[in-house]
Motif scaffolding. Sequence first.
Motif, mmCIF file in Angstrom:
data_model
loop_
_atom_site.group_PDB
_atom_site.id
_atom_site.type_symbol
_atom_site.label_atom_id
_atom_site.label_comp_id
_atom_site.label_asym_id
_atom_site.label_seq_id
_atom_site.Cartn_x
_atom_site.Cartn_y
_atom_site.Cartn_z
ATOM 1 N N GLN A 74 0.833 -1.200 0.000
ATOM 2 C CA GLN A 74 0.000 0.000 0.000
ATOM 3 C C GLN A 74 0.870 1.254 0.000
ATOM 4 O OE1 GLN A 74 -2.553 0.314 3.385
ATOM 5 N NE2 GLN A 74 -4.013 1.631 2.343
ATOM 6 N N GLN A 75 1.976 1.240 0.737
ATOM 7 C CA GLN A 75 2.869 2.395 0.772
ATOM 8 C C GLN A 75 3.499 2.640 -0.595
ATOM 9 O OE1 GLN A 75 5.577 1.304 3.875
ATOM 10 N NE2 GLN A 75 4.480 2.525 5.416
ATOM 11 N N THR A 76 3.934 1.586 -1.253
ATOM 12 C CA THR A 76 4.552 1.721 -2.562
ATOM 13 C C THR A 76 3.542 2.229 -3.575
ATOM 14 O OG1 THR A 76 5.976 -0.150 -1.998
ATOM 15 C CG2 THR A 76 5.923 0.501 -4.295
ATOM 16 N N SER A 77 2.340 1.711 -3.507
ATOM 17 C CA SER A 77 1.287 2.144 -4.420
ATOM 18 C C SER A 77 0.979 3.623 -4.213
ATOM 19 C CB SER A 77 0.029 1.300 -4.187
ATOM 20 O OG SER A 77 -0.997 1.707 -5.038
ATOM 21 N N LYS A 78 0.891 4.036 -2.957
ATOM 22 C CA LYS A 78 0.638 5.447 -2.657
ATOM 23 C C LYS A 78 1.775 6.321 -3.169
ATOM 24 C CE LYS A 78 -2.257 4.980 1.457
ATOM 25 N NZ LYS A 78 -2.343 5.239 2.894
ATOM 26 N N LEU A 79 2.990 5.835 -3.061
ATOM 27 C CA LEU A 79 4.140 6.588 -3.529
ATOM 28 C C LEU A 79 4.073 6.791 -5.045
ATOM 29 C CD1 LEU A 79 6.977 7.829 -2.980
ATOM 30 C CD2 LEU A 79 7.890 5.565 -3.477
ATOM 31 N N VAL A 80 3.755 5.747 -5.775
ATOM 32 C CA VAL A 80 3.680 5.836 -7.240
ATOM 33 C C VAL A 80 2.569 6.804 -7.645
ATOM 34 C CG1 VAL A 80 3.148 4.550 -9.342
ATOM 35 C CG2 VAL A 80 4.693 3.582 -7.651
ATOM 36 N N TYR A 81 1.415 6.669 -7.035
ATOM 37 C CA TYR A 81 0.308 7.573 -7.360
ATOM 38 C C TYR A 81 0.629 9.015 -6.979
ATOM 39 C CZ TYR A 81 -2.581 3.515 -8.404
ATOM 40 O OH TYR A 81 -3.076 2.372 -8.957
ATOM 41 N N GLY A 82 1.306 9.184 -5.888
ATOM 42 C CA GLY A 82 1.703 10.527 -5.461
ATOM 43 C C GLY A 82 2.685 11.160 -6.436
ATOM 44 N N MET A 83 3.599 10.354 -6.953
ATOM 45 C CA MET A 83 4.562 10.869 -7.932
ATOM 46 C C MET A 83 3.854 11.281 -9.220
ATOM 47 S SD MET A 83 7.760 8.255 -7.228
ATOM 48 C CE MET A 83 8.465 8.537 -8.817
ATOM 49 N N ILE A 84 2.911 10.465 -9.662
ATOM 50 C CA ILE A 84 2.166 10.786 -10.886
ATOM 51 C C ILE A 84 1.346 12.055 -10.680
ATOM 52 C CG2 ILE A 84 0.318 10.002 -12.424
ATOM 53 C CD1 ILE A 84 1.382 7.137 -11.993
ATOM 54 N N ALA A 85 0.656 12.133 -9.550
ATOM 55 C CA ALA A 85 -0.161 13.315 -9.262
ATOM 56 C C ALA A 85 0.715 14.559 -9.152
ATOM 57 C CB ALA A 85 -0.958 13.111 -7.972
ATOM 58 N N GLY A 86 1.864 14.438 -8.532
ATOM 59 C CA GLY A 86 2.780 15.562 -8.401
ATOM 60 C C GLY A 86 3.283 16.040 -9.752
ATOM 61 N N ALA A 87 3.565 15.096 -10.632
ATOM 62 C CA ALA A 87 4.026 15.467 -11.975
ATOM 63 C C ALA A 87 2.928 16.211 -12.722
ATOM 64 C CB ALA A 87 4.463 14.227 -12.741
ATOM 65 N N LEU A 88 1.691 15.731 -12.605
ATOM 66 C CA LEU A 88 0.573 16.384 -13.291
ATOM 67 C C LEU A 88 0.314 17.778 -12.723
ATOM 68 C CD1 LEU A 88 -1.924 13.402 -13.657
ATOM 69 C CD2 LEU A 88 -0.461 14.408 -15.422
ATOM 70 N N ILE A 89 0.333 17.896 -11.434
ATOM 71 C CA ILE A 89 0.104 19.199 -10.806
ATOM 72 C C ILE A 89 1.214 20.170 -11.195
ATOM 73 C CG2 ILE A 89 0.047 20.417 -8.586
ATOM 74 C CD1 ILE A 89 -1.416 17.927 -7.464
ATOM 75 N N GLY A 90 2.442 19.688 -11.180
ATOM 76 C CA GLY A 90 3.579 20.525 -11.568
ATOM 77 C C GLY A 90 3.469 20.989 -13.011
ATOM 78 N N ALA A 91 3.035 20.096 -13.901
ATOM 79 C CA ALA A 91 2.870 20.472 -15.303
ATOM 80 C C ALA A 91 1.756 21.503 -15.443
ATOM 81 C CB ALA A 91 2.573 19.236 -16.139
ATOM 82 N N GLY A 92 0.670 21.329 -14.701
ATOM 83 C CA GLY A 92 -0.442 22.287 -14.750
ATOM 84 C C GLY A 92 -0.031 23.656 -14.243
ATOM 85 N N VAL A 93 0.700 23.702 -13.151
ATOM 86 C CA VAL A 93 1.158 24.973 -12.588
ATOM 87 C C VAL A 93 2.122 25.646 -13.556
ATOM 88 C CG1 VAL A 93 2.527 26.010 -10.728
ATOM 89 C CG2 VAL A 93 0.762 24.343 -10.188
ATOM 90 N N ALA A 94 3.006 24.864 -14.147
ATOM 91 C CA ALA A 94 3.946 25.436 -15.115
ATOM 92 C C ALA A 94 3.204 26.015 -16.313
ATOM 93 C CB ALA A 94 4.939 24.375 -15.564
ATOM 94 N N ALA A 95 2.159 25.321 -16.746
ATOM 95 C CA ALA A 95 1.384 25.826 -17.888
ATOM 96 C C ALA A 95 0.651 27.113 -17.512
ATOM 97 C CB ALA A 95 0.394 24.771 -18.354
ATOM 98 N N LEU A 96 0.108 27.171 -16.320
ATOM 99 C CA LEU A 96 -0.618 28.365 -15.892
ATOM 100 C C LEU A 96 0.299 29.572 -15.692
ATOM 101 C CD1 LEU A 96 -3.151 26.840 -13.338
ATOM 102 C CD2 LEU A 96 -3.669 27.746 -15.608
ATOM 103 N N LEU A 97 1.505 29.338 -15.257
ATOM 104 C CA LEU A 97 2.414 30.433 -14.972
ATOM 105 C C LEU A 97 3.245 30.874 -16.184
ATOM 106 C CD1 LEU A 97 3.692 29.400 -11.438
ATOM 107 C CD2 LEU A 97 1.949 31.082 -12.017
ATOM 108 N N SER A 98 3.141 30.149 -17.255
ATOM 109 C CA SER A 98 3.927 30.527 -18.441
ATOM 110 C C SER A 98 3.267 31.725 -19.148
ATOM 111 C CB SER A 98 4.037 29.349 -19.396
ATOM 112 O OG SER A 98 2.776 29.044 -19.926
ATOM 113 N N PRO A 99 4.044 32.543 -19.794
ATOM 114 C CA PRO A 99 3.482 33.733 -20.462
ATOM 115 C C PRO A 99 2.822 33.371 -21.805
ATOM 116 C CG PRO A 99 5.853 33.699 -20.724
ATOM 117 C CD PRO A 99 5.494 32.543 -19.863
ATOM 118 N N LYS A 100 1.614 32.822 -21.730
ATOM 119 C CA LYS A 100 0.868 32.467 -22.931
ATOM 120 C C LYS A 100 -0.487 33.173 -22.882
ATOM 121 C CE LYS A 100 2.741 27.818 -23.582
ATOM 122 N NZ LYS A 100 2.386 26.422 -23.700
ATOM 123 N N THR A 101 -1.075 33.294 -24.027
ATOM 124 C CA THR A 101 -2.427 33.860 -24.078
ATOM 125 C C THR A 101 -3.414 32.806 -23.613
ATOM 126 O OG1 THR A 101 -2.802 33.137 -26.348
ATOM 127 C CG2 THR A 101 -1.808 35.323 -26.046
#
Length: 157
Positions: free
Chosen positions: A3-30
């Motif tokens: 269960q700990q390993t599974s949570k770790l993998v899901y947490g890493m995936i979620a963190g990557a997605l959140i990081g990509a979303g934040v980067a997209a929102l903060l980039s200077p695009k229209t």
Amino acid sequence: MEQQTSKLVYGMIAGALIGAGVAALLSPKTGREMRASLVELAELVKEKGPVMNEKGHEVTEKGREVVEVVKESIGVAKEWKEQIQTATEEVKTELAEFKESQDEDSSSDKSSNSGSTAAAGSSSSSSTTTGSSTSTGGAKTGTTPPAGSNKSSNYSV
């Protein structure tokens, strides 16, 4: 553990997605470019999500296998340690017994030699005088060679 390993993998995936979303929102695009980027990212997640999930499960399974091997190795190492400690103690005991027997032998040899040396000393002195007075150039028996003489002489000990 699973269960700990599974949570770790899901947490890493979620963190990557959140990081990509934040980067997209903060980039200077229209706004239009931003929405297009988010749509592409969402499609990428839909496309790669199952593959990432499968890879996560594979990593989890490999992790379990590694943990089992490590546990088994630790068990073997503990067994070896116990065997080595037992053998070491046996060797120490035997060495101590051997040393004691050597000490006893040397002390008994010294005590028996001191008594026999005195008796041998008195008898050898009489044989020395007898041997030197009665012998005329032949081999002397029962005497020790003089100090500094060749040890391979005709004297017997």
